[in-house]
Design a protein around this motif. Structure first.
Motif, PDB file in Angstrom:
ATOM      1  N   ASN A  42      27.470  14.933  31.463  1.00  0.00           N
ATOM      2  CA  ASN A  42      28.580  14.826  32.222  1.00  0.00           C
ATOM      3  C   ASN A  42      29.293  17.022  32.681  1.00  0.00           C
ATOM      4  O   ASN A  42      28.454  17.126  31.618  1.00  0.00           O
ATOM      5  N   GLY A  43      29.469  16.741  33.836  1.00  0.00           N
ATOM      6  CA  GLY A  43      29.562  18.157  33.993  1.00  0.00           C
ATOM      7  C   GLY A  43      28.367  18.658  35.393  1.00  0.00           C
ATOM      8  O   GLY A  43      26.933  18.802  35.324  1.00  0.00           O
ATOM      9  N   ASP A  44      29.145  19.153  36.227  1.00  0.00           N
ATOM     10  CA  ASP A  44      29.396  20.189  37.323  1.00  0.00           C
ATOM     11  C   ASP A  44      27.968  18.747  38.317  1.00  0.00           C
ATOM     12  O   ASP A  44      27.051  19.398  39.223  1.00  0.00           O
ATOM     13  N   ILE A  45      28.045  17.593  38.065  1.00  0.00           N
ATOM     14  CA  ILE A  45      27.379  17.247  39.140  1.00  0.00           C
ATOM     15  C   ILE A  45      28.207  16.920  40.759  1.00  0.00           C
ATOM     16  O   ILE A  45      29.117  15.258  39.826  1.00  0.00           O
ATOM     17  N   TRP A  46      27.289  17.312  41.710  1.00  0.00           N
ATOM     18  CA  TRP A  46      28.461  17.100  42.770  1.00  0.00           C
ATOM     19  C   TRP A  46      27.417  16.632  43.558  1.00  0.00           C
ATOM     20  O   TRP A  46      28.395  15.832  44.995  1.00  0.00           O
ATOM     21  N   GLY A  47      25.661  15.979  43.536  1.00  0.00           N
ATOM     22  CA  GLY A  47      25.588  15.722  44.295  1.00  0.00           C
ATOM     23  C   GLY A  47      23.964  14.814  44.255  1.00  0.00           C
ATOM     24  O   GLY A  47      23.830  14.864  42.483  1.00  0.00           O
ATOM     25  N   ARG A  48      23.193  13.725  44.592  1.00  0.00           N
ATOM     26  CA  ARG A  48      21.771  13.434  44.147  1.00  0.00           C
ATOM     27  C   ARG A  48      20.788  14.686  43.697  1.00  0.00           C
ATOM     28  O   ARG A  48      20.187  14.921  42.144  1.00  0.00           O
ATOM     29  N   ASP A  49      20.754  16.248  43.902  1.00  0.00           N
ATOM     30  CA  ASP A  49      20.137  17.113  43.421  1.00  0.00           C
ATOM     31  C   ASP A  49      20.347  17.754  42.131  1.00  0.00           C
ATOM     32  O   ASP A  49      19.442  17.578  41.294  1.00  0.00           O
ATOM     33  N   ASP A  50      21.869  17.785  42.420  1.00  0.00           N
ATOM     34  CA  ASP A  50      22.198  18.070  41.029  1.00  0.00           C
ATOM     35  C   ASP A  50      21.366  16.852  39.669  1.00  0.00           C
ATOM     36  O   ASP A  50      21.901  17.478  38.778  1.00  0.00           O
ATOM     37  N   ALA A  51      21.918  15.696  39.974  1.00  0.00           N
ATOM     38  CA  ALA A  51      22.236  13.943  39.258  1.00  0.00           C
ATOM     39  C   ALA A  51      20.849  14.602  39.255  1.00  0.00           C
ATOM     40  O   ALA A  51      20.287  14.262  37.322  1.00  0.00           O
TER      41      ALA A  51
END
Ligand SMILES: Cc1cc2nc3c(=O)[nH]c(=O)nc-3n(C[C@H](O)[C@H](O)[C@H](O)COP(=O)(O)O)c2cc1C
Length: 160
Positions: A42-51
Protein backbone atom coordinates in the motif's frame (compact mmCIF):
# COMPACT_ATOMS: atom_id res chain seq x y z
CA UNK A 1 4.54 -12.60 14.35
CA UNK A 2 1.67 -12.94 16.75
CA UNK A 3 -0.52 -15.25 14.69
CA UNK A 4 -1.49 -12.81 11.94
CA UNK A 5 -2.94 -14.38 8.79
CA UNK A 6 -1.95 -11.55 6.48
CA UNK A 7 -0.36 -8.13 6.57
CA UNK A 8 -0.95 -4.83 4.74
CA UNK A 9 2.06 -2.52 4.69
CA UNK A 10 1.97 1.19 3.92
CA UNK A 11 5.59 1.88 3.04
CA UNK A 12 6.08 5.04 5.09
CA UNK A 13 6.69 6.15 8.64
CA UNK A 14 4.32 8.39 10.54
CA UNK A 15 6.90 11.18 10.30
CA UNK A 16 7.03 10.84 6.49
CA UNK A 17 3.35 11.78 6.34
CA UNK A 18 2.32 11.95 2.71
CA UNK A 19 5.47 13.81 1.64
CA UNK A 20 6.33 13.17 -2.00
CA UNK A 21 9.14 10.72 -2.61
CA UNK A 22 8.96 9.07 0.79
CA UNK A 23 7.22 5.86 -0.25
CA UNK A 24 9.43 2.77 0.29
CA UNK A 25 8.08 -0.06 -1.83
CA UNK A 26 11.57 -1.56 -1.60
CA UNK A 27 11.07 -2.09 2.14
CA UNK A 28 7.71 -3.73 1.49
CA UNK A 29 9.62 -6.12 -0.80
CA UNK A 30 11.95 -7.02 2.08
CA UNK A 31 9.04 -7.63 4.42
CA UNK A 32 7.31 -9.71 1.77
CA UNK A 33 10.43 -11.82 1.28
CA UNK A 34 10.80 -12.51 4.97
CA UNK A 35 7.22 -13.49 5.76
CA UNK A 36 5.31 -16.63 4.86
CA UNK A 37 1.89 -14.96 5.20
CA UNK A 38 0.41 -12.90 2.33
CA UNK A 39 1.61 -9.28 2.30
CA UNK A 40 -0.41 -6.53 0.61
CA UNK A 41 1.47 -3.45 -0.60
CA UNK A 42 0.00 0.00 0.00
CA UNK A 43 1.03 3.58 -0.69
CA UNK A 44 1.09 5.97 -3.65
CA UNK A 45 -0.72 3.75 -6.13
CA UNK A 46 -2.59 6.27 -8.28
CA UNK A 47 -3.08 4.31 -11.49
CA UNK A 48 -2.32 1.14 -13.46
CA UNK A 49 1.32 2.05 -14.10
CA UNK A 50 2.00 2.58 -10.40
CA UNK A 51 0.21 -0.67 -9.59
CA UNK A 52 2.33 -2.63 -12.01
CA UNK A 53 5.57 -1.02 -10.80
CA UNK A 54 4.64 -1.63 -7.19
CA UNK A 55 3.77 -5.25 -7.86
CA UNK A 56 7.02 -5.90 -9.72
CA UNK A 57 9.13 -4.20 -7.05
CA UNK A 58 7.45 -5.66 -3.97
CA UNK A 59 6.53 -9.06 -5.34
CA UNK A 60 3.16 -8.67 -3.60
CA UNK A 61 0.19 -10.35 -5.27
CA UNK A 62 -2.29 -7.97 -3.69
CA UNK A 63 -2.34 -4.18 -3.50
CA UNK A 64 -4.38 -1.72 -1.49
CA UNK A 65 -5.37 1.73 -2.76
CA UNK A 66 -6.68 4.55 -0.61
CA UNK A 67 -6.35 8.18 -1.76
CA UNK A 68 -6.26 7.07 -5.40
CA UNK A 69 -9.71 5.55 -4.92
CA UNK A 70 -10.95 8.84 -3.52
CA UNK A 71 -9.70 10.50 -6.73
CA UNK A 72 -11.23 7.83 -8.96
CA UNK A 73 -13.84 5.72 -7.16
CA UNK A 74 -13.39 2.58 -9.26
CA UNK A 75 -9.58 2.65 -9.22
CA UNK A 76 -9.44 -0.88 -7.79
CA UNK A 77 -11.45 -2.31 -10.68
CA UNK A 78 -9.61 -0.11 -13.16
CA UNK A 79 -6.30 -1.57 -12.02
CA UNK A 80 -7.38 -5.17 -11.60
CA UNK A 81 -9.78 -5.61 -14.53
CA UNK A 82 -8.78 -2.74 -16.84
CA UNK A 83 -12.29 -1.29 -16.46
CA UNK A 84 -12.52 2.31 -17.76
CA UNK A 85 -12.30 5.06 -15.13
CA UNK A 86 -15.73 5.94 -13.74
CA UNK A 87 -17.26 8.84 -15.66
CA UNK A 88 -18.34 12.03 -13.90
CA UNK A 89 -22.14 11.47 -14.17
CA UNK A 90 -21.66 8.10 -12.51
CA UNK A 91 -19.51 9.69 -9.80
CA UNK A 92 -22.32 12.17 -9.13
CA UNK A 93 -24.81 9.32 -8.77
CA UNK A 94 -22.41 7.73 -6.29
CA UNK A 95 -22.10 11.01 -4.36
CA UNK A 96 -25.88 11.31 -4.17
CA UNK A 97 -26.15 7.75 -2.84
CA UNK A 98 -23.34 8.44 -0.38
CA UNK A 99 -25.05 11.62 0.83
CA UNK A 100 -28.31 9.73 1.38
CA UNK A 101 -26.53 7.10 3.47
CA UNK A 102 -24.35 9.49 5.43
CA UNK A 103 -27.25 11.71 6.42
CA UNK A 104 -28.95 8.81 8.17
CA UNK A 105 -27.83 7.89 11.66
CA UNK A 106 -25.49 9.44 14.17
CA UNK A 107 -22.63 10.30 11.79
CA UNK A 108 -24.74 12.80 9.83
CA UNK A 109 -23.05 15.72 11.56
CA UNK A 110 -19.75 14.88 9.83
CA UNK A 111 -21.25 14.75 6.35
CA UNK A 112 -20.63 18.41 5.26
CA UNK A 113 -16.91 18.29 6.07
CA UNK A 114 -16.42 14.79 4.74
CA UNK A 115 -17.99 15.48 1.38
CA UNK A 116 -15.90 18.65 1.01
CA UNK A 117 -12.77 16.67 1.84
CA UNK A 118 -13.73 14.07 -0.74
CA UNK A 119 -14.03 16.79 -3.36
CA UNK A 120 -10.43 17.76 -2.66
CA UNK A 121 -9.51 14.33 -4.04
CA UNK A 122 -12.10 14.17 -6.82
CA UNK A 123 -10.78 17.45 -8.22
CA UNK A 124 -7.42 15.77 -8.85
CA UNK A 125 -8.94 13.50 -11.45
CA UNK A 126 -12.22 15.12 -12.58
CA UNK A 127 -12.03 18.73 -13.86
CA UNK A 128 -15.87 18.79 -13.68
CA UNK A 129 -15.65 18.54 -9.89
CA UNK A 130 -14.47 22.18 -9.64
CA UNK A 131 -17.81 23.73 -10.58
CA UNK A 132 -19.72 21.47 -8.20
CA UNK A 133 -17.25 22.13 -5.39
CA UNK A 134 -17.68 25.90 -5.82
CA UNK A 135 -21.39 25.43 -5.09
CA UNK A 136 -21.09 23.16 -2.06
CA UNK A 137 -18.03 24.87 -0.54
CA UNK A 138 -20.17 27.71 0.84
CA UNK A 139 -22.96 25.45 2.13
CA UNK A 140 -22.92 24.20 5.69
CA UNK A 141 -26.15 22.31 6.05
CA UNK A 142 -26.21 18.64 5.07
CA UNK A 143 -29.61 18.91 3.37
CA UNK A 144 -28.47 21.89 1.26
CA UNK A 145 -25.34 20.04 0.15
CA UNK A 146 -27.30 16.91 -0.68
CA UNK A 147 -29.73 18.97 -2.75
CA UNK A 148 -26.86 20.68 -4.61
CA UNK A 149 -25.35 17.29 -5.45
CA UNK A 150 -28.69 16.02 -6.65
CA UNK A 151 -29.11 19.13 -8.84
CA UNK A 152 -25.65 18.58 -10.33
CA UNK A 153 -26.53 14.95 -10.99
CA UNK A 154 -29.79 15.96 -12.69
CA UNK A 155 -27.98 18.50 -14.85
CA UNK A 156 -25.36 16.04 -16.07
CA UNK A 157 -28.06 13.48 -16.86
CA UNK A 158 -29.99 16.15 -18.75
CA UNK A 159 -26.90 17.16 -20.78
CA UNK A 160 -26.07 13.56 -21.75
C1 LIG B 1 -9.43 9.54 4.38
C2 LIG B 1 -8.43 8.51 4.87
C3 LIG B 1 -8.75 7.72 5.95
C4 LIG B 1 -7.82 6.77 6.44
N1 LIG B 1 -8.16 6.01 7.52
C5 LIG B 1 -7.28 5.11 7.99
C6 LIG B 1 -7.59 4.31 9.14
O1 LIG B 1 -8.66 4.45 9.74
N2 LIG B 1 -6.68 3.40 9.56
C7 LIG B 1 -5.47 3.24 8.93
O2 LIG B 1 -4.66 2.40 9.36
N3 LIG B 1 -5.15 3.99 7.84
C8 LIG B 1 -6.01 4.90 7.38
N4 LIG B 1 -5.66 5.68 6.30
C9 LIG B 1 -4.39 5.41 5.61
C10 LIG B 1 -4.64 4.55 4.37
O3 LIG B 1 -5.24 3.33 4.70
C11 LIG B 1 -3.36 4.25 3.57
O4 LIG B 1 -2.51 3.40 4.33
C12 LIG B 1 -2.59 5.50 3.18
O5 LIG B 1 -3.47 6.53 2.74
C13 LIG B 1 -1.58 5.20 2.06
O6 LIG B 1 -2.21 4.72 0.91
P1 LIG B 1 -2.48 5.68 -0.38
O7 LIG B 1 -1.15 6.26 -0.78
O8 LIG B 1 -3.09 4.74 -1.39
O9 LIG B 1 -3.42 6.76 0.08
C14 LIG B 1 -6.56 6.63 5.81
C15 LIG B 1 -6.26 7.44 4.72
C16 LIG B 1 -7.16 8.38 4.24
C17 LIG B 1 -6.79 9.25 3.06
Amino acid sequence: MAGADELVVHGRTKRDGYKAGTIRWDLIAEINQQLAIPVTANGDIWGRDDALKCQVLTGCKTLMVCRGALNMPNLGQHIRDDVAPMRWPEVLRLLVRYSEQERQGDKAVYFPNRIKQWFKYLRQYYPQADACFKVIRVLNRADEIARALDNAREQTEFIK
